[in-house]
Design a protein around this motif. Structure first.
Motif, PDB file in Angstrom:
ATOM      1  N   GLY A   1     -18.926 -12.434 -15.778  1.00  0.00           N
ATOM      2  CA  GLY A   1     -19.096 -13.874 -15.917  1.00  0.00           C
ATOM      3  C   GLY A   1     -17.854 -14.580 -16.413  1.00  0.00           C
ATOM      4  N   ASP A   2     -16.892 -13.827 -16.962  1.00  0.00           N
ATOM      5  CA  ASP A   2     -15.640 -14.433 -17.397  1.00  0.00           C
ATOM      6  C   ASP A   2     -14.831 -14.916 -16.194  1.00  0.00           C
ATOM      7  OD1 ASP A   2     -16.287 -13.936 -20.016  1.00  0.00           O
ATOM      8  OD2 ASP A   2     -15.026 -12.139 -20.198  1.00  0.00           O
ATOM      9  N   LEU A   3     -13.982 -15.904 -16.424  1.00  0.00           N
ATOM     10  CA  LEU A   3     -13.190 -16.475 -15.340  1.00  0.00           C
ATOM     11  C   LEU A   3     -12.164 -15.496 -14.796  1.00  0.00           C
ATOM     12  CD1 LEU A   3     -12.236 -18.894 -13.612  1.00  0.00           C
ATOM     13  CD2 LEU A   3     -10.814 -19.607 -15.561  1.00  0.00           C
ATOM     14  N   VAL A   4     -11.488 -14.778 -15.668  1.00  0.00           N
ATOM     15  CA  VAL A   4     -10.335 -13.961 -15.272  1.00  0.00           C
ATOM     16  C   VAL A   4     -10.403 -12.593 -15.928  1.00  0.00           C
ATOM     17  CG1 VAL A   4      -7.835 -13.710 -15.642  1.00  0.00           C
ATOM     18  CG2 VAL A   4      -8.743 -15.875 -14.809  1.00  0.00           C
ATOM     19  N   ILE A   5      -9.901 -11.592 -15.205  1.00  0.00           N
ATOM     20  CA  ILE A   5      -9.604 -10.300 -15.814  1.00  0.00           C
ATOM     21  C   ILE A   5      -8.131 -10.004 -15.577  1.00  0.00           C
ATOM     22  CG2 ILE A   5     -10.326  -8.995 -13.752  1.00  0.00           C
ATOM     23  CD1 ILE A   5     -11.150  -6.733 -15.690  1.00  0.00           C
ATOM     24  N   ARG A   6      -7.427  -9.625 -16.647  1.00  0.00           N
ATOM     25  CA  ARG A   6      -6.014  -9.263 -16.535  1.00  0.00           C
ATOM     26  C   ARG A   6      -5.840  -7.795 -16.897  1.00  0.00           C
ATOM     27  NH1 ARG A   6      -2.124 -11.440 -19.867  1.00  0.00           N
ATOM     28  NH2 ARG A   6      -0.667 -10.440 -18.444  1.00  0.00           N
ATOM     29  N   PHE A   7      -5.046  -7.127 -16.096  1.00  0.00           N
ATOM     30  CA  PHE A   7      -4.749  -5.714 -16.333  1.00  0.00           C
ATOM     31  C   PHE A   7      -3.421  -5.655 -17.088  1.00  0.00           C
ATOM     32  CE2 PHE A   7      -6.871  -6.436 -12.256  1.00  0.00           C
ATOM     33  CZ  PHE A   7      -8.118  -5.913 -12.563  1.00  0.00           C
ATOM     34  N   ALA A   8      -3.435  -6.209 -18.282  1.00  0.00           N
ATOM     35  CA  ALA A   8      -2.213  -6.366 -19.074  1.00  0.00           C
ATOM     36  C   ALA A   8      -1.578  -5.013 -19.360  1.00  0.00           C
ATOM     37  CB  ALA A   8      -2.533  -7.087 -20.382  1.00  0.00           C
ATOM     38  N   GLY A   9      -0.278  -4.896 -19.078  1.00  0.00           N
ATOM     39  CA  GLY A   9       0.453  -3.662 -19.335  1.00  0.00           C
ATOM     40  C   GLY A   9       0.219  -2.568 -18.327  1.00  0.00           C
ATOM     41  N   CYS A  10      -0.468  -2.868 -17.212  1.00  0.00           N
ATOM     42  CA  CYS A  10      -0.776  -1.805 -16.237  1.00  0.00           C
ATOM     43  C   CYS A  10       0.464  -1.315 -15.497  1.00  0.00           C
ATOM     44  CB  CYS A  10      -1.819  -2.284 -15.221  1.00  0.00           C
ATOM     45  SG  CYS A  10      -1.231  -3.569 -14.090  1.00  0.00           S
TER      46      CYS A  10
ATOM     47  N   LYS B   1       3.114  -0.385 -16.999  1.00  0.00           N
ATOM     48  CA  LYS B   1       3.878   0.445 -17.942  1.00  0.00           C
ATOM     49  C   LYS B   1       3.023   1.632 -18.398  1.00  0.00           C
ATOM     50  CE  LYS B   1       6.253  -3.620 -19.867  1.00  0.00           C
ATOM     51  NZ  LYS B   1       5.487  -4.646 -19.147  1.00  0.00           N
ATOM     52  N   GLY B   2       3.685   2.594 -18.968  1.00  0.00           N
ATOM     53  CA  GLY B   2       2.983   3.718 -19.600  1.00  0.00           C
ATOM     54  C   GLY B   2       2.214   4.603 -18.639  1.00  0.00           C
TER      55      GLY B   2
ATOM     56  N   GLY C   1       7.452  -1.992  -6.099  1.00  0.00           N
ATOM     57  CA  GLY C   1       6.597  -0.987  -6.714  1.00  0.00           C
ATOM     58  C   GLY C   1       5.117  -1.166  -6.448  1.00  0.00           C
ATOM     59  N   TYR C   2       4.755  -2.175  -5.665  1.00  0.00           N
ATOM     60  CA  TYR C   2       3.354  -2.434  -5.343  1.00  0.00           C
ATOM     61  C   TYR C   2       3.151  -2.363  -3.828  1.00  0.00           C
ATOM     62  CZ  TYR C   2       3.116  -4.293 -10.105  1.00  0.00           C
ATOM     63  OH  TYR C   2       3.176  -4.446 -11.465  1.00  0.00           O
ATOM     64  N   SER C   3       1.965  -1.945  -3.425  1.00  0.00           N
ATOM     65  CA  SER C   3       1.675  -1.869  -1.998  1.00  0.00           C
ATOM     66  C   SER C   3       1.459  -3.269  -1.425  1.00  0.00           C
ATOM     67  CB  SER C   3       0.432  -1.015  -1.745  1.00  0.00           C
ATOM     68  OG  SER C   3      -0.732  -1.691  -2.217  1.00  0.00           O
ATOM     69  N   LYS C   4       1.622  -3.371  -0.119  1.00  0.00           N
ATOM     70  CA  LYS C   4       1.391  -4.642   0.559  1.00  0.00           C
ATOM     71  C   LYS C   4      -0.070  -5.057   0.444  1.00  0.00           C
ATOM     72  CE  LYS C   4       2.123  -6.968   4.993  1.00  0.00           C
ATOM     73  NZ  LYS C   4       2.629  -6.807   6.391  1.00  0.00           N
TER      74      LYS C   4
ATOM     75  N   TYR D   1      -0.791 -21.210 -14.444  1.00  0.00           N
ATOM     76  CA  TYR D   1      -0.036 -19.997 -14.183  1.00  0.00           C
ATOM     77  C   TYR D   1      -0.901 -18.783 -14.478  1.00  0.00           C
ATOM     78  CZ  TYR D   1       3.184 -16.197 -14.181  1.00  0.00           C
ATOM     79  OH  TYR D   1       3.779 -14.997 -13.871  1.00  0.00           O
ATOM     80  N   LEU D   2      -0.957 -17.857 -13.514  1.00  0.00           N
ATOM     81  CA  LEU D   2      -1.743 -16.636 -13.664  1.00  0.00           C
ATOM     82  C   LEU D   2      -0.919 -15.461 -13.175  1.00  0.00           C
ATOM     83  CD1 LEU D   2      -4.499 -15.458 -14.473  1.00  0.00           C
ATOM     84  CD2 LEU D   2      -5.270 -15.842 -12.113  1.00  0.00           C
ATOM     85  N   ASP D   3      -0.714 -14.498 -14.061  1.00  0.00           N
ATOM     86  CA  ASP D   3       0.106 -13.331 -13.734  1.00  0.00           C
ATOM     87  C   ASP D   3      -0.399 -12.582 -12.507  1.00  0.00           C
ATOM     88  OD1 ASP D   3       2.239 -13.341 -15.411  1.00  0.00           O
ATOM     89  OD2 ASP D   3       1.490 -11.846 -16.809  1.00  0.00           O
ATOM     90  N   GLN D   4       0.532 -11.863 -11.881  1.00  0.00           N
ATOM     91  CA  GLN D   4       0.205 -11.094 -10.686  1.00  0.00           C
ATOM     92  C   GLN D   4      -0.896 -10.066 -10.942  1.00  0.00           C
ATOM     93  OE1 GLN D   4       3.382  -9.457  -8.030  1.00  0.00           O
ATOM     94  NE2 GLN D   4       2.731  -7.483  -8.864  1.00  0.00           N
ATOM     95  N   ASN D   5      -0.834  -9.351 -12.048  1.00  0.00           N
ATOM     96  CA  ASN D   5      -1.780  -8.263 -12.305  1.00  0.00           C
ATOM     97  C   ASN D   5      -3.047  -8.787 -12.974  1.00  0.00           C
ATOM     98  OD1 ASN D   5      -0.047  -6.282 -11.210  1.00  0.00           O
ATOM     99  ND2 ASN D   5       1.111  -6.238 -13.114  1.00  0.00           N
TER     100      ASN D   5
END
Length: 311
Positions: free
Chosen positions: A277-286, A288-289, A75-78, A137-141
């Motif tokens: 300036g934060d270390l990480v941004i997560r697109f949590a739930g992206c 879905k919905g 479901g994701y592009s290369k 561990y860091l999620d894909q999104n």
């Protein structure tokens, strides 16, 4: 004809020569002295090894941190997947870390949701990098946004960690009776993660290598928990074992969300929305919905490449 008779033995044979006991006694005392000297030398070497470098010798060139991301390309592009991998690799290259990118199909989940793959992936990484200290561990999104922040300095330094830890905090907000320990020291923590508004947020967490980490991962991945109909699969299984196993809770350090797990949108806990300036941004739930992970990540992809000076 006379047959020769065998000669008779003398009834008074000569006495045996008396053996001296002097030399064996000398030999025994010499052996004892050698053994004692060897033990003393061994003890000195052991004590010195403990003082100088501990009992484990870590090979030169061992990455102190391994960034682990389980990839699910369905479901994701290369281009999107390659962007995620490049982000981790550039960050790792800057700090001498390693990266590990298994896919969800690498593990037999026996019909469980794909999110469970994170658990055997970390166990796999511990085997693949047996001398590295931390598995992140860091999620894909999600994207690493600040190349200057290190895992050791920004999070896992004991003094820094003691200042970050949220003590006496309900594991499942707002009113879980099981709370984080209030007396833990930074060097006692082997598992670091954050919360969002719903509970534990395991999209970004750090585990310190050791016997405890193997026990914890094996407990989390127990077939009983995977077969149980938890509403949020591995998330609720984690909340269960943390609340019911003091051995696990006693190694848990809960830290503010923005330290390593800031969200791009709602669902953050308190001040958990991403800021520059934060270390990480997560697109949590992206995923879905009706949301589009690639579209949400695009402006931040340009931003991290500028910060990392990637052309």
């Amino acid at each position: 004809m006379h047959l020769a008779m065998p000669a008779r033995k003398s009834s008074n044979p000569p006495p045996y020569a008396t053996r001296s006991t002097r030399f064996p006694m000398l030999r025994r005392s010499r052996v004892q002295a050698i053994v004692l000297c060897a033990c003393a030398v061994g003890a000195v070497i052991f004590i010195l090894s403990q003082i100088v470098g501990g009992s484990e010798r870590i090979p030169s060139g061992t990455p102190p941190v391994v960034v682990v991301t389980v990839l699910d390309p369905d479901g994701y592009s290369k281009d999107y997947i390659n962007n995620i991998k490049e982000n981790r690799m550039e960050y790792a290259k800057k700090h001498g870390y390693a990266t590990f990118f298994p896919t969800v199909t690498d593990y037999d989940l026996n019909g469980s949701p794909n999110s469970w793959a994170r658990v055997p992936a970390i166990r796999h990484a511990l085997t693949k990098f047996p001398h590295s200290t931390y598995m992140w561990y860091l999620d894909q999104n999600s994207l690493i946004m600040n190349p200057e922040l290190t895992v050791e300095g920004h999070i896992m330094n004991p003094k820094r960690l003691e200042g970050l830890m949220i003590r006496d905090q309900s594991i499942v907000p707002p009113d879980s009776v099981i709370k984080t320990f209030g007396h833990l020291k930074g060097n006692q923590v082997d598992f670091v993660l954050t919360q969002d508004k719903d509970g534990l947020a395991q999209g970004s967490f750090i585990i310190r290598r050791g016997e405890w980490s193997k026990f914890f991962l094996d407990t989390w991945f127990d077939p009983l928990y995977r077969s149980y109909s938890f509403q949020k699969a591995d998330t609720h299984a984690l909340e269960h074992i943390v609340q019911w196993h003091p051995t696990i809770l006693s190694k848990l350090g809960l830290i503010p969300q923005r330290i390593m797990n800031a969200y791009s949108k709602e669902d953050a806990a308190g001040d958990g929305i991403y800021k520059d300036g934060d270390l990480v941004i997560r697109f949590a739930g992206c995923d879905k919905g009706g949301r589009d992970c690639a579209a949400e990540a695009e402006p931040f992809s340009k931003q991290w490449k500028t910060a990392f000076r990637v052309q």
